[in-house]
Design a protein around this motif. Structure first.
Motif, PDB file in Angstrom:
ATOM      1  N   VAL A   9      31.453  20.505  16.992  1.00 28.36           N
ATOM      2  CA  VAL A   9      32.329  21.619  17.365  1.00 28.36           C
ATOM      3  C   VAL A   9      32.443  21.612  18.890  1.00 28.36           C
ATOM      4  O   VAL A   9      31.445  21.439  19.591  1.00 28.36           O
ATOM      5  N   LYS A  10      33.659  21.786  19.387  1.00 29.66           N
ATOM      6  CA  LYS A  10      33.890  21.763  20.834  1.00 29.66           C
ATOM      7  C   LYS A  10      34.622  23.027  21.274  1.00 29.66           C
ATOM      8  O   LYS A  10      35.362  23.635  20.489  1.00 29.66           O
ATOM      9  N   LEU A  11      34.442  23.368  22.538  1.00 29.88           N
ATOM     10  CA  LEU A  11      35.104  24.531  23.125  1.00 29.88           C
ATOM     11  C   LEU A  11      35.863  24.105  24.364  1.00 29.88           C
ATOM     12  O   LEU A  11      35.337  23.354  25.200  1.00 29.88           O
ATOM     13  N   SER A  12      37.094  24.577  24.508  1.00 29.98           N
ATOM     14  CA  SER A  12      37.844  24.433  25.753  1.00 29.98           C
ATOM     15  C   SER A  12      38.500  25.768  26.075  1.00 29.98           C
ATOM     16  O   SER A  12      38.826  26.545  25.170  1.00 29.98           O
ATOM     17  N   ILE A  13      38.661  26.035  27.349  1.00 26.91           N
ATOM     18  CA  ILE A  13      39.277  27.275  27.812  1.00 26.91           C
ATOM     19  C   ILE A  13      40.612  26.933  28.452  1.00 26.91           C
ATOM     20  O   ILE A  13      40.682  26.096  29.359  1.00 26.91           O
ATOM     21  N   GLU A  14      41.661  27.575  27.975  1.00 31.13           N
ATOM     22  CA  GLU A  14      43.014  27.352  28.502  1.00 31.13           C
ATOM     23  C   GLU A  14      43.607  28.707  28.855  1.00 31.13           C
ATOM     24  O   GLU A  14      44.179  29.388  28.008  1.00 31.13           O
ATOM     25  N   GLY A  15      43.434  29.136  30.119  1.00 31.72           N
ATOM     26  CA  GLY A  15      43.915  30.448  30.528  1.00 31.72           C
ATOM     27  C   GLY A  15      43.139  31.534  29.808  1.00 31.72           C
ATOM     28  O   GLY A  15      41.911  31.602  29.882  1.00 31.72           O
ATOM     29  N   HIS A  16      43.858  32.379  29.048  1.00 33.87           N
ATOM     30  CA  HIS A  16      43.188  33.464  28.331  1.00 33.87           C
ATOM     31  C   HIS A  16      42.823  33.086  26.893  1.00 33.87           C
ATOM     32  O   HIS A  16      42.386  33.930  26.119  1.00 33.87           O
ATOM     33  N   VAL A  17      42.976  31.803  26.562  1.00 34.85           N
ATOM     34  CA  VAL A  17      42.718  31.315  25.200  1.00 34.85           C
ATOM     35  C   VAL A  17      41.498  30.403  25.194  1.00 34.85           C
ATOM     36  O   VAL A  17      41.427  29.437  25.960  1.00 34.85           O
ATOM     37  N   ALA A  18      40.543  30.714  24.328  1.00 28.86           N
ATOM     38  CA  ALA A  18      39.401  29.832  24.078  1.00 28.86           C
ATOM     39  C   ALA A  18      39.671  29.067  22.790  1.00 28.86           C
ATOM     40  O   ALA A  18      39.882  29.680  21.737  1.00 28.86           O
ATOM     41  N   ARG A  19      39.670  27.752  22.876  1.00 30.46           N
ATOM     42  CA  ARG A  19      39.999  26.912  21.725  1.00 30.46           C
ATOM     43  C   ARG A  19      38.713  26.272  21.200  1.00 30.46           C
ATOM     44  O   ARG A  19      38.069  25.483  21.893  1.00 30.46           O
ATOM     45  N   ILE A  20      38.356  26.630  19.971  1.00 28.14           N
ATOM     46  CA  ILE A  20      37.180  26.055  19.318  1.00 28.14           C
ATOM     47  C   ILE A  20      37.667  25.055  18.277  1.00 28.14           C
ATOM     48  O   ILE A  20      38.451  25.404  17.386  1.00 28.14           O
ATOM     49  N   THR A  21      37.217  23.819  18.407  1.00 31.37           N
ATOM     50  CA  THR A  21      37.705  22.736  17.556  1.00 31.37           C
ATOM     51  C   THR A  21      36.581  22.177  16.704  1.00 31.37           C
ATOM     52  O   THR A  21      35.559  21.718  17.228  1.00 31.37           O
ATOM     53  N   LEU A  22      36.750  22.232  15.391  1.00 33.25           N
ATOM     54  CA  LEU A  22      35.850  21.537  14.470  1.00 33.25           C
ATOM     55  C   LEU A  22      36.125  20.044  14.623  1.00 33.25           C
ATOM     56  O   LEU A  22      37.273  19.603  14.454  1.00 33.25           O
ATOM     57  N   ASN A  23      35.102  19.263  14.952  1.00 37.61           N
ATOM     58  CA  ASN A  23      35.347  17.952  15.531  1.00 37.61           C
ATOM     59  C   ASN A  23      34.634  16.828  14.782  1.00 37.61           C
ATOM     60  O   ASN A  23      33.851  16.078  15.347  1.00 37.61           O
ATOM     61  N   ARG A  24      34.929  16.727  13.489  1.00 39.93           N
ATOM     62  CA  ARG A  24      34.477  15.569  12.711  1.00 39.93           C
ATOM     63  C   ARG A  24      35.698  14.987  11.980  1.00 39.93           C
ATOM     64  O   ARG A  24      35.755  14.959  10.743  1.00 39.93           O
ATOM     65  N   PRO A  25      36.682  14.519  12.728  1.00 45.43           N
ATOM     66  CA  PRO A  25      37.952  14.126  12.094  1.00 45.43           C
ATOM     67  C   PRO A  25      37.820  13.018  11.071  1.00 45.43           C
ATOM     68  O   PRO A  25      38.596  12.962  10.116  1.00 45.43           O
ATOM     69  N   ALA A  26      36.844  12.116  11.230  1.00 45.57           N
ATOM     70  CA  ALA A  26      36.692  11.022  10.274  1.00 45.57           C
ATOM     71  C   ALA A  26      36.339  11.526   8.883  1.00 45.57           C
ATOM     72  O   ALA A  26      36.624  10.856   7.882  1.00 45.57           O
ATOM     73  N   SER A  27      35.726  12.708   8.807  1.00 47.06           N
ATOM     74  CA  SER A  27      35.378  13.299   7.512  1.00 47.06           C
ATOM     75  C   SER A  27      36.201  14.554   7.240  1.00 47.06           C
ATOM     76  O   SER A  27      35.777  15.417   6.467  1.00 47.06           O
ATOM     77  N   MET A  28      37.373  14.648   7.857  1.00 46.25           N
ATOM     78  CA  MET A  28      38.242  15.820   7.710  1.00 46.25           C
ATOM     79  C   MET A  28      37.502  17.095   8.118  1.00 46.25           C
ATOM     80  O   MET A  28      37.661  18.149   7.536  1.00 46.25           O
ATOM     81  N   ASN A  29      36.640  16.939   9.152  1.00 50.48           N
ATOM     82  CA  ASN A  29      35.884  18.058   9.731  1.00 50.48           C
ATOM     83  C   ASN A  29      34.963  18.733   8.728  1.00 50.48           C
ATOM     84  O   ASN A  29      34.746  19.953   8.770  1.00 50.48           O
ATOM     85  N   ALA A  30      34.418  17.929   7.815  1.00 48.78           N
ATOM     86  CA  ALA A  30      33.477  18.457   6.824  1.00 48.78           C
ATOM     87  C   ALA A  30      32.236  19.010   7.526  1.00 48.78           C
ATOM     88  O   ALA A  30      31.822  18.543   8.585  1.00 48.78           O
TER      89      ALA A  30
END
Length: 298
Positions: free
Chosen positions: A30-51
């Motif tokens: 899981v990753k976090l990035s901040i873009e202005g007033h938006v915090a984007r949390i990304t489930l980050n296991r794409p090879a397993s469809m983020n299982a």
């Protein structure tokens, strides 16, 4: 977000520690990035469809807390990497492994306390989305299945692509949705229709029946997300908190916590019934993909 090009240039050099840190960031589930007033949390296991694997729920909660503590953030967006939201618990890890070697499938006779402790902890990690003082938008693309739907339905606002796939197939065998949001979002009969059958529906159909708030063509999801998050930019964060707290209290007063406790117990039971034990054995024998196809065939 890693200071853009400068960071990328440093990582492209022969400086091994930096390359290691870049690799570690990319590999986090899981990753976090901040873009202005938006915090984007990304489930980050794409090879397993983020299982979902063992560290994902607790890491999710820690990043929700980090976003809440950031004074520039007004809204969180939860999404998946690689074109899918989340395909549920990783059955490659949890079902194909020999019984007793992974949490969730104990040797028989099983101990309900041990299972409840494991699954209740995961459910409470997911509940960080519900308890976030700032609103959370679920951006649903591709598969949003099983445990993935547990997370998505806890979010305050949901936007799905028309062709997204949303459902809880483990309701047929080997699961019960521990966050227990289906009836609150759909009403009793529609929730029963989906959980008694384990059917998976499209994002468009989910929006039509109220499971999600909106569905859009895939190419329009960036615009739909931006339209909502931009509307929150001018609202004081305390006002966002006031409205969320008031509306969440309606569901909590209806007994959400009690239902989640029951659902967590039933989820453990469903994995240790005679049929549940046989399903796990079948996953071990032929792989979870074939076992799931056999389960969901009729």
């Amino acid at each position: 977000m890693w200071q853009g090009v400068a960071y990328a240039v440093r990582c492209s050099t022969a400086f091994t520690p930096c390359r290691f840190l870049c690799s570690q960031q990319q590999q986090k589930p899981v990753k976090l990035s901040i873009e202005g007033h938006v915090a984007r949390i990304t489930l980050n296991r794409p090879a397993s469809m983020n299982a979902i694997e063992a560290s994902m729920p607790s890491l999710l909660e820690s990043l929700v807390a980090e976003a809440n503590d950031n004074p520039s953030v007004k809204v969180l967006v939860l999404q998946g990497a690689g074109g899918n939201f989340c395909s549920g618990y990783d059955l490659k890890l949890y079902a194909e492994a020999p019984r007793g070697s992974q949490p969730g499938s104990q040797l028989m006779p099983w101990d309900p306390y041990e299972d409840y402790q494991f699954m209740w902890r995961a459910t409470q990690h997911y509940m960080s989305l519900w308890r976030s003082l700032k609103p959370v938008l679920a951006r649903i693309e591709g598969s949003c299945i099983g445990g993935g739907s547990d997370m998505a339905l806890l979010c305050d606002v949901t936007i799905a692509t028309d062709d997204a796939k949303i459902g809880y197939p483990p309701a047929r065998l080997w699961g019960c949705p521990t966050t227990a949001m289906w009836a609150h979002r759909l009403g009793l009969e529609q929730a029963k229709r989906l959980l008694l059958t384990g059917d998976v529906i499209s994002g468009r159909r989910a929006a039509q029946i109220g499971l999600v708030g909106e569905s859009v063509p895939t190419e329009q999801i960036d615009e739909a997300e931006r339209r909502f998050t931009d509307r929150l930019a001018g609202v004081p964060v305390n006002q966002l908190f006031f409205q969320k707290l008031m509306l969440n209290s309606v569901v909590e007063a209806a007994g959400l916590a009690n239902t989640q406790r029951l659902a967590t117990l039933l989820d453990g039971m469903s994995r240790h019934t005679p049929e549940g034990v046989q399903f796990q054995r079948r996953c071990e024998e032929v792989g979870f993909k074939q076992a799931v196809q056999e389960r969901d065939r009729n």
